[in-house]
Design a protein around this motif. Structure first.
Motif, PDB file in Angstrom:
ATOM      1  N   SER A  56      50.789  35.882   0.461  1.00  0.00           N
ATOM      2  CA  SER A  56      49.951  36.972  -0.057  1.00  0.00           C
ATOM      3  C   SER A  56      49.335  36.567  -1.390  1.00  0.00           C
ATOM      4  N   HIS A  76      51.039  33.290  -3.092  1.00  0.00           N
ATOM      5  CA  HIS A  76      52.464  33.590  -3.214  1.00  0.00           C
ATOM      6  C   HIS A  76      53.142  33.620  -1.845  1.00  0.00           C
ATOM      7  N   ILE A  77      54.264  32.925  -1.756  1.00  0.00           N
ATOM      8  CA  ILE A  77      55.093  32.945  -0.548  1.00  0.00           C
ATOM      9  C   ILE A  77      56.430  33.574  -0.911  1.00  0.00           C
ATOM     10  N   THR A  78      56.777  34.623  -0.197  1.00  0.00           N
ATOM     11  CA  THR A  78      58.040  35.312  -0.437  1.00  0.00           C
ATOM     12  C   THR A  78      58.798  35.450   0.869  1.00  0.00           C
ATOM     13  N   THR A  79      60.114  35.472   0.756  1.00  0.00           N
ATOM     14  CA  THR A  79      60.963  35.678   1.931  1.00  0.00           C
ATOM     15  C   THR A  79      61.085  37.162   2.198  1.00  0.00           C
ATOM     16  N   VAL A  80      60.710  37.570   3.404  1.00  0.00           N
ATOM     17  CA  VAL A  80      60.797  38.971   3.785  1.00  0.00           C
ATOM     18  C   VAL A  80      62.190  39.318   4.261  1.00  0.00           C
ATOM     19  N   TYR A 122      52.078  36.778   7.745  1.00  0.00           N
ATOM     20  CA  TYR A 122      53.517  36.636   7.983  1.00  0.00           C
ATOM     21  C   TYR A 122      53.732  35.490   8.962  1.00  0.00           C
ATOM     22  N   THR A 158      63.958  32.547   8.745  1.00  0.00           N
ATOM     23  CA  THR A 158      63.440  33.666   7.967  1.00  0.00           C
ATOM     24  C   THR A 158      62.028  34.036   8.430  1.00  0.00           C
ATOM     25  N   GLU A 174      58.566  34.768   6.446  1.00  0.00           N
ATOM     26  CA  GLU A 174      57.961  34.596   5.137  1.00  0.00           C
ATOM     27  C   GLU A 174      56.623  35.320   5.086  1.00  0.00           C
ATOM     28  N   LYS A 175      56.219  35.665   3.859  1.00  0.00           N
ATOM     29  CA  LYS A 175      54.945  36.361   3.663  1.00  0.00           C
ATOM     30  C   LYS A 175      54.084  35.567   2.687  1.00  0.00           C
ATOM     31  N   GLY A 195      64.112  44.447   4.679  1.00  0.00           N
ATOM     32  CA  GLY A 195      64.616  43.116   4.356  1.00  0.00           C
ATOM     33  C   GLY A 195      65.748  42.626   5.219  1.00  0.00           C
TER      34      GLY A 195
END
Length: 369
Positions: free
Chosen positions: A368, A42-46, A355, A363, A365-366, A107
């Motif tokens: 995980s 999973h890649i999410t924007t921190v 990260y 951005t 990104e994370k 955030g």
């Protein structure tokens, strides 16, 4: 490419596994993927990294502030455990003209340091620009490698900045201009040293720290010849960059000009050395940032030319390749290159988390599970 003892109070060990041996261009192996980037899906924007005060952009450095110092609770200051990012470009996108360092909190980016007219410990101010890489001392002081406002690296430097944003020291020795990387030796053998890169010369330099009459004293040792570099300005310079220091006093250096990882043993005391090639060739593709997998001691490298993360063992075995930005990268101009800084840690359950800065999106990104 879009590309004192107020200085050092005490020493913490570097938590890493010992690396040894070497190889080059070996194929991707198929070991168990647990605790490697292969297991992260999973890649999410921190957070955005655009500075809220002046619009600085193009995030490069990324690092965690240590938890070994006492924070003062002031949101304008670096606090223990902060995720820290620097902006290499200004609001107009001029490479090397960025001046701000952000703490990523809830955030959002919070400005904790601006290099323009920064106050100095001795009185007065000092200005610089182009923060590329950051490493922390245990007392929370940031060591920042700056490429410089001119965009040529000739006016770059290395700065020591307190958590409150006060400049304790600015090094302009010719050996440490054109800063492009930064690492701390963890106080190996009771000796304190930081490593930096003069990317215009392709060299790694050690800044030695000793205490004389209760005050820090600094000396410089160039410890490598030209490891390989190309380009001549902030938009196209490529060379030695990402650095990781491990508990056995090995300094690992990623060189984007030669697509290689170099190991420098006995880095705290060594004289001039070419080091040892740990790995060279594909899947490395202009490696830039590099970090240590805290769970197994592997090296995790950020490629600029294909936006992949690559995990390798310290002995040179490729463990995994993970695409983290699908933007095509122009092989000539570098347009579309997203990756620069990368840092790995664990979450509250002990799982690997990576990260990275994404220059295409401005951005953090994370990656995980």
């Amino acid at each position: 490419m879009k590309f004192a003892l107020r200085y050092l109070l005490f020493v913490l060990p570097t938590f890493a596994l010992v690396g040894c041996g070497g190889s080059s261009s070996s194929p991707v192996s198929n070991p168990p993927t647990r605790n490697t980037i292969a297991s992260l899906q999973h890649i999410t924007t921190v957070s955005s990294t655009v500075d809220p005060t002046n619009g600085d952009q193009n995030p490069y450095a990324i690092a965690f502030a240590p938890t070994s110092f006492t924070g003062d609770g002031n949101p304008a200051h670096v606090q223990p455990g902060d995720l820290i990012v620097s902006n290499f470009s200004n609001a107009s996108g001029v490479n090397g003209a960025g001046t701000t360092v952000e703490a990523i909190r809830n955030g959002k980016p919070v400005t904790v340091y601006n290099e323009m007219n920064a106050p100095t410990a001795s009185g007065g101010t000092v200005s610089t620009a182009g923060p590329v890489a950051i490493a922390f001392a245990p007392n929370g002081n940031m060591w920042i490698a700056n490429y410089g406002l001119s965009g040529t690296g000739n006016d770059g430097n290395v700065q020591i900045v307190t958590p409150k944003g006060i400049v304790n020291q600015t090094f302009t020795d010719p050996r440490v201009v054109a800063g492009w990387g930064q690492a701390f030796n963890g106080g190996y053998g009771g000796k304190l040293a930081f490593f930096t890169v003069n990317v215009n010369a392709g060299t790694v330099v050690r800044i030695n720290i000793s205490i004389v009459n209760g005050k820090p004293s600094f000396s410089f040792d160039q410890i490598t010849p030209d490891l390989g570099h190309s380009g001549n300005n902030a938009s196209n310079i490529v060379g030695p960059q990402g650095m990781v220091h491990t508990a056995d006093d090995t300094l690992y250096v990623a060189d984007g000009a030669t697509n290689s990882i170099i190991a420098i043993p006995n880095s705290t005391t060594t004289g001039m050395t070419t080091g040892r090639v740990v790995y060279q060739g594909s899947p490395l593709n202009q490696p830039a940032g590099m970090t240590l997998n805290p769970l197994n001691g592997d090296l995790i490298v950020a490629n600029q030319k294909d936006n992949n993360l690559v995990e390798l063992t310290p002995s040179g075995q490729v463990v995994a390749v993970k695409p983290v930005d699908l933007t095509p990268v122009n092989p000539i101009t570098g347009a579309g290159s997203a990756l620069f800084g990368v840092v790995a840690t664990t979450d509250s359950n002990g799982n690997l988390v990576v990260y990275f800065t994404n220059d295409n999106q401005n951005t953090v990104e994370k990656l995980s599970q």
